[in-house]
Design a protein around this motif. Sequence first.
Motif, PDB file in Angstrom:
ATOM      1  N   CYS A  13      -0.979  14.999   3.150  1.00 53.87           N
ATOM      2  CA  CYS A  13      -1.362  14.836   1.749  1.00 53.87           C
ATOM      3  C   CYS A  13      -2.879  14.973   1.641  1.00 53.87           C
ATOM      4  O   CYS A  13      -3.615  14.109   2.132  1.00 53.87           O
ATOM      5  CB  CYS A  13      -0.907  13.487   1.208  1.00 53.87           C
ATOM      6  N   PHE A  14      -3.326  16.059   1.011  1.00 56.61           N
ATOM      7  CA  PHE A  14      -4.755  16.324   0.894  1.00 56.61           C
ATOM      8  C   PHE A  14      -5.074  16.771  -0.526  1.00 56.61           C
ATOM      9  O   PHE A  14      -4.217  17.315  -1.236  1.00 56.61           O
ATOM     10  CB  PHE A  14      -5.192  17.406   1.892  1.00 56.61           C
ATOM     11  N   GLN A  15      -6.324  16.549  -0.904  1.00 58.65           N
ATOM     12  CA  GLN A  15      -6.848  16.993  -2.185  1.00 58.65           C
ATOM     13  C   GLN A  15      -7.851  18.110  -1.970  1.00 58.65           C
ATOM     14  O   GLN A  15      -8.530  18.172  -0.933  1.00 58.65           O
ATOM     15  CB  GLN A  15      -7.519  15.839  -2.929  1.00 58.65           C
ATOM     16  N   CYS A  16      -7.932  18.974  -2.962  1.00 58.92           N
ATOM     17  CA  CYS A  16      -8.887  20.076  -2.895  1.00 58.92           C
ATOM     18  C   CYS A  16     -10.306  19.525  -3.003  1.00 58.92           C
ATOM     19  O   CYS A  16     -10.599  18.714  -3.889  1.00 58.92           O
ATOM     20  CB  CYS A  16      -8.605  21.067  -4.024  1.00 58.92           C
ATOM     21  N   LEU A  55       4.260   9.098  -2.034  1.00 60.80           N
ATOM     22  CA  LEU A  55       4.909   7.816  -2.314  1.00 60.80           C
ATOM     23  C   LEU A  55       5.455   7.176  -1.046  1.00 60.80           C
ATOM     24  O   LEU A  55       6.514   6.525  -1.057  1.00 60.80           O
ATOM     25  CB  LEU A  55       6.025   7.993  -3.349  1.00 60.80           C
ATOM     26  N   PHE A  56       4.727   7.325   0.046  1.00 63.73           N
ATOM     27  CA  PHE A  56       5.131   6.732   1.323  1.00 63.73           C
ATOM     28  C   PHE A  56       4.428   5.386   1.459  1.00 63.73           C
ATOM     29  O   PHE A  56       3.210   5.284   1.316  1.00 63.73           O
ATOM     30  CB  PHE A  56       4.756   7.653   2.487  1.00 63.73           C
ATOM     31  N   GLU A  57       5.208   4.338   1.731  1.00 67.08           N
ATOM     32  CA  GLU A  57       4.643   2.997   1.873  1.00 67.08           C
ATOM     33  C   GLU A  57       3.969   2.861   3.233  1.00 67.08           C
ATOM     34  O   GLU A  57       4.548   3.210   4.272  1.00 67.08           O
ATOM     35  CB  GLU A  57       5.745   1.940   1.718  1.00 67.08           C
ATOM     36  N   VAL A  58       2.746   2.373   3.227  1.00 70.23           N
ATOM     37  CA  VAL A  58       1.948   2.226   4.443  1.00 70.23           C
ATOM     38  C   VAL A  58       1.901   0.752   4.818  1.00 70.23           C
ATOM     39  O   VAL A  58       1.528  -0.086   3.975  1.00 70.23           O
ATOM     40  CB  VAL A  58       0.523   2.775   4.234  1.00 70.23           C
ATOM     41  N   PRO A  59       2.262   0.383   6.038  1.00 70.82           N
ATOM     42  CA  PRO A  59       2.160  -1.029   6.442  1.00 70.82           C
ATOM     43  C   PRO A  59       0.707  -1.498   6.444  1.00 70.82           C
ATOM     44  O   PRO A  59      -0.218  -0.731   6.703  1.00 70.82           O
ATOM     45  CB  PRO A  59       2.765  -1.038   7.861  1.00 70.82           C
ATOM     46  N   SER A  60       0.522  -2.769   6.134  1.00 68.04           N
ATOM     47  CA  SER A  60      -0.838  -3.308   6.086  1.00 68.04           C
ATOM     48  C   SER A  60      -1.499  -3.337   7.450  1.00 68.04           C
ATOM     49  O   SER A  60      -2.722  -3.343   7.543  1.00 68.04           O
ATOM     50  CB  SER A  60      -0.799  -4.722   5.502  1.00 68.04           C
ATOM     51  N   TYR A  93       0.859  -1.180   0.000  1.00 67.71           N
ATOM     52  CA  TYR A  93       0.000   0.000   0.000  1.00 67.71           C
ATOM     53  C   TYR A  93       0.901   1.238   0.000  1.00 67.71           C
ATOM     54  O   TYR A  93       1.943   1.254   0.673  1.00 67.71           O
ATOM     55  CB  TYR A  93      -0.895   0.045   1.250  1.00 67.71           C
ATOM     56  N   TYR A  94       0.471   2.272  -0.715  1.00 66.30           N
ATOM     57  CA  TYR A  94       1.269   3.496  -0.754  1.00 66.30           C
ATOM     58  C   TYR A  94       0.368   4.678  -1.077  1.00 66.30           C
ATOM     59  O   TYR A  94      -0.739   4.520  -1.606  1.00 66.30           O
ATOM     60  CB  TYR A  94       2.390   3.387  -1.794  1.00 66.30           C
ATOM     61  N   CYS A  95       0.864   5.867  -0.732  1.00 63.35           N
ATOM     62  CA  CYS A  95       0.160   7.105  -1.027  1.00 63.35           C
ATOM     63  C   CYS A  95       0.634   7.611  -2.387  1.00 63.35           C
ATOM     64  O   CYS A  95       1.846   7.719  -2.621  1.00 63.35           O
ATOM     65  CB  CYS A  95       0.426   8.149   0.058  1.00 63.35           C
ATOM     66  N   PRO A  96      -0.268   7.930  -3.309  1.00 60.93           N
ATOM     67  CA  PRO A  96       0.176   8.392  -4.636  1.00 60.93           C
ATOM     68  C   PRO A  96       0.776   9.784  -4.626  1.00 60.93           C
ATOM     69  O   PRO A  96       1.393  10.178  -5.622  1.00 60.93           O
ATOM     70  CB  PRO A  96      -1.117   8.355  -5.453  1.00 60.93           C
ATOM     71  N   ASN A  97       0.616  10.537  -3.540  1.00 64.56           N
ATOM     72  CA  ASN A  97       1.139  11.911  -3.497  1.00 64.56           C
ATOM     73  C   ASN A  97       2.561  11.950  -2.937  1.00 64.56           C
ATOM     74  O   ASN A  97       3.466  12.500  -3.560  1.00 64.56           O
ATOM     75  CB  ASN A  97       0.215  12.797  -2.670  1.00 64.56           C
ATOM     76  N   LEU A 147      -6.494   8.976  -1.114  1.00 65.92           N
ATOM     77  CA  LEU A 147      -6.829   7.565  -1.030  1.00 65.92           C
ATOM     78  C   LEU A 147      -5.604   6.740  -1.388  1.00 65.92           C
ATOM     79  O   LEU A 147      -4.925   7.014  -2.377  1.00 65.92           O
ATOM     80  CB  LEU A 147      -7.982   7.236  -1.978  1.00 65.92           C
ATOM     81  N   LEU A 148      -5.330   5.721  -0.584  1.00 64.34           N
ATOM     82  CA  LEU A 148      -4.144   4.903  -0.805  1.00 64.34           C
ATOM     83  C   LEU A 148      -4.301   4.059  -2.068  1.00 64.34           C
ATOM     84  O   LEU A 148      -5.403   3.650  -2.436  1.00 64.34           O
ATOM     85  CB  LEU A 148      -3.896   3.988   0.403  1.00 64.34           C
ATOM     86  N   ARG A 149      -3.183   3.812  -2.732  1.00 65.13           N
ATOM     87  CA  ARG A 149      -3.139   2.933  -3.890  1.00 65.13           C
ATOM     88  C   ARG A 149      -2.405   1.639  -3.519  1.00 65.13           C
ATOM     89  O   ARG A 149      -1.779   1.545  -2.463  1.00 65.13           O
ATOM     90  CB  ARG A 149      -2.429   3.615  -5.065  1.00 65.13           C
TER      91      ARG A 149
END
Length: 597
Positions: free
Chosen positions: A105-108, A86-91, A80-84, A340-342
């Motif tokens: 990391c936020f979207q408008c 690129l930080f890997e998120v542990p499951s 799992y990772y953040c597309p903004n 949203l995580l990818r």
Amino acid sequence: MAPLTPYTYIQCPCSDVSPLSRSNDPNSPSTAGADDEERTFDPRAPRSNFSLYPLEYLLYCEDCHQIRCPRCVAEEIVTYYCPNCLFEVPSSNIKSEGNRCTRSCFQCPICIGPLSVASIDSQPDPNLLAAPDQAQSGTNILICSYCNWSSTEIGITFSKSNGIHAQLAKIRNGGAPRLTAKEHKEKRKEEAAQSRLAGASSPESEQNLDVETQFANLKSFYQGQLAESSSGGNGLSSLGDLGFASPNSLSRIMSIYTGGSLHDKRSRSRVGTMREALDSDEGLQLADLDESAAISKLQSEGYEATISTDQLTEQPPRLEDAHLHGRTRFTSELRPIPYLLRTKRSKRCPVCRHIISKPEAKVATTRFRIRLVAGSYIPTITIRPLNVPGGASPTSPPDALVPLQPAQFLLTFRNPIFETVKVTLATPSKTPGRFPSKVTVLCPQFEIDANTDVWDEALNKDDTDKDRRRRRGDENNNGGNGNGNGNGNGNGNQPEAGKIWERGRNWVSIVVEVVPASLRLDLLASTANLAGGEGIDAGPLREDEDILEIPMFVRVEWEVEGGGDEVGSAPGKDKEATEKRELAYWSVIGLGRVGQS
């Protein structure tokens, strides 16, 4: 209408029921007296939309020797990772923190663009001007560089430039802080003591419960109620004791019927009843159904101030006051959206569980550890017109096909593997549908040389050309034109049945002749009248019904050396022996649009 570029689609065999040709004409050769296995593939059938793919979309299983499409593979999440950022998120953090990025990391909420953190310096305090070493205080906001939206529009500012997600979770729209359940309970006690002295009816904190606090209070209240009710005379200490796999499950189930008997006064007196919540500590929140403020705001600001369905869908769960019931109606209530995580996913064959695609675990890289694409195992098919008008490019889209006038196309098959393959083609004499076109493949069976190295061919060009001319002299009918390219046609030769048009290092071109059908509905109606008016639909022309598509069955056969090295081979099998393999599949070749006659 714009001309259509020729294309090739391949059918994946994962469909339970193949979209076979089911023409309404009982006298058509594709349906009369044919079994289901012998019927022609119909590219216009509704199920064909879910089984036809370009070659670039398909994978290949080396163990099953079958084509695999994106619908029939089994996927497994690698990371799992953040597309903004690129930080890997542990499951392990997915269940606790959700599937959104918990960093800055936020979207408008208006245009879904990325939000950046900007610092706004506050006015300097006159008392601090005498202390030059004292750092001036400032505030931070989230701002969008595309639509110029900022968090100040909803009254939210941040004291630090990092940890925005944690700060945002503690702030409501307007800048008011959000209280935890413990802080709310302490504040309510203080307000209750003050309200008794002042003679107020209800504390202010009872009307400012947010959704999370209310849910936490209700959850703890009902858990206590369930514990009290289950501790009665029914023989159950808790709801978790209902283990149906336990040896005592039968006695526990029987105690439900015997424990609360009317004749047992002692057990009947111990049975407790569940009650409703009475105050905000137990999760009670009175609904505020007064929508006059929303109506007046809608009348003053208009419909442009309301949010769209897409904006409402992208919004995270509301952390606002409970009287709003989680509803967001106006753009002034929209909050920043965490990214949203990818995921990166590996793909397995659904039959043998063999890995056919596995990406690198590192987020920053786009390489694959395993990538078995179908284009590396089955021949690719390209189409171009045989007779190109003067000044036109051979790769440009052809003009509309003339009805009832023969047209010839070149199908080029390119072999990607390092073994010689034998290709067998089969097409119906008439394409399925209301407007059947005649199709003729002049050379339905041929061989394609192995995909050897280009430099080896250049070094051994003379020997290779002589060997090709010697081996294929009978096949091409002395078609070698003496220029050393091994082609099977001269400049003035015409296509002949059973003859290859052109041959290269690892490719072969053959000629397909088609006679497009007429799209005139009056002719179709007259044909229906001659046939008795049964089985032929003379309705108006449907969408894309003028596209000429040829269903073609392709069978590829080749031999592999060293078959005994594979897993599951018989003991004592000669490892130097060859193993014959074959692959058969349906393909659809789109030649272009048929013009109006």
